[in-house]
Write a protein that holds these residues in place. Structure first.
Motif, PDB file in Angstrom:
ATOM      1  N   ASP A  94      20.060 -43.818  36.509  1.00 59.25           N
ATOM      2  CA  ASP A  94      19.026 -43.999  35.497  1.00 59.25           C
ATOM      3  C   ASP A  94      17.669 -44.215  36.163  1.00 59.25           C
ATOM      4  N   SER A  95      16.625 -44.057  35.378  1.00 59.06           N
ATOM      5  CA  SER A  95      15.253 -44.261  35.880  1.00 59.06           C
ATOM      6  C   SER A  95      15.037 -43.511  37.190  1.00 59.06           C
ATOM      7  N   LEU A  96      15.410 -42.262  37.189  1.00 58.97           N
ATOM      8  CA  LEU A  96      15.345 -41.475  38.420  1.00 58.97           C
ATOM      9  C   LEU A  96      13.908 -41.305  38.894  1.00 58.97           C
ATOM     10  N   LYS A  97      13.766 -41.305  40.213  1.00 61.73           N
ATOM     11  CA  LYS A  97      12.474 -41.150  40.860  1.00 61.73           C
ATOM     12  C   LYS A  97      12.465 -39.876  41.695  1.00 61.73           C
ATOM     13  N   LEU A  98      11.269 -39.414  42.011  1.00 61.14           N
ATOM     14  CA  LEU A  98      11.163 -38.217  42.841  1.00 61.14           C
ATOM     15  C   LEU A  98      11.936 -38.379  44.147  1.00 61.14           C
ATOM     16  N   GLU A  99      11.886 -39.575  44.706  1.00 62.70           N
ATOM     17  CA  GLU A  99      12.533 -39.819  45.995  1.00 62.70           C
ATOM     18  C   GLU A  99      14.058 -39.870  45.912  1.00 62.70           C
ATOM     19  N   ASP A 100      14.610 -39.761  44.712  1.00 64.93           N
ATOM     20  CA  ASP A 100      16.071 -39.670  44.573  1.00 64.93           C
ATOM     21  C   ASP A 100      16.572 -38.241  44.777  1.00 64.93           C
ATOM     22  N   THR A 101      15.664 -37.296  44.906  1.00 62.82           N
ATOM     23  CA  THR A 101      16.055 -35.916  45.155  1.00 62.82           C
ATOM     24  C   THR A 101      16.832 -35.809  46.464  1.00 62.82           C
ATOM     25  N   ALA A 102      18.045 -35.264  46.379  1.00 62.51           N
ATOM     26  CA  ALA A 102      18.914 -35.177  47.557  1.00 62.51           C
ATOM     27  C   ALA A 102      20.202 -34.471  47.183  1.00 62.51           C
ATOM     28  N   GLY A 142      15.308 -32.989  55.316  1.00 58.74           N
ATOM     29  CA  GLY A 142      14.651 -33.499  56.504  1.00 58.74           C
ATOM     30  C   GLY A 142      14.978 -34.933  56.862  1.00 58.74           C
ATOM     31  N   LYS A 143      15.922 -35.526  56.137  1.00 56.17           N
ATOM     32  CA  LYS A 143      16.262 -36.924  56.404  1.00 56.17           C
ATOM     33  C   LYS A 143      17.744 -37.050  56.730  1.00 56.17           C
TER      34      LYS A 143
END
Length: 124
Positions: free
Chosen positions: A84-92, A42-43
């Motif tokens: 590293d230190s992956l976040k939910l918002e890195d999903t893509a 969606g982005k």
């Protein structure tokens, strides 16, 4: 004409690490600046990181600076993205890209050549 193929995507928990790889063929790899872009559901597609022809200069989006590292191996025609230190918002979906000009992070229209992408999913 440069062909790019990404690999290394997958499912990882938040806080974890993943390394993406991209192999290039069909051109003189060392004459291209390389980059990684991503597109979340969606982005719009966004710039992640870029590296100059010889690897001496790199640039990152503010959202990944300090967590992601781009590197290249010109002898192997490879570019990497260590995440590293992956976040939910890195999903893509992450795309490898090549361009004849290194512009730092200034790629508003993307780069000249693109891979098909590899999906990274970060779970909680």
């Amino acid at each position: 004409q440069v062909q790019l193929v990404e690999s290394g995507g997958g499912l990882v928990q938040a806080g974890g690490s993943l390394r993406l790889s991209c192999v290039a063929s069909g051109g003189t790899f060392s004459s291209y600046a390389m980059g990684w872009f991503r597109q979340a559901p969606g982005k719009e597609r966004e710039f992640v990181a870029a590296i100059s022809w010889g690897g001496g200069s790199t640039n990152y989006a503010n959202s990944v600076k300090g967590r992601f590292t781009i590197s290249r191996d010109n002898a192997k025609n490879m570019v990497y993205l260590q995440m590293d230190s992956l976040k939910l918002e890195d999903t893509a979906v992450y795309y490898c890209a090549a361009d004849q000009v290194y512009r730092g992070r200034d790629y508003p229209r993307g780069m000249d050549y693109w891979g098909k992408g590899t999906l990274v999913t970060v779970s909680s």
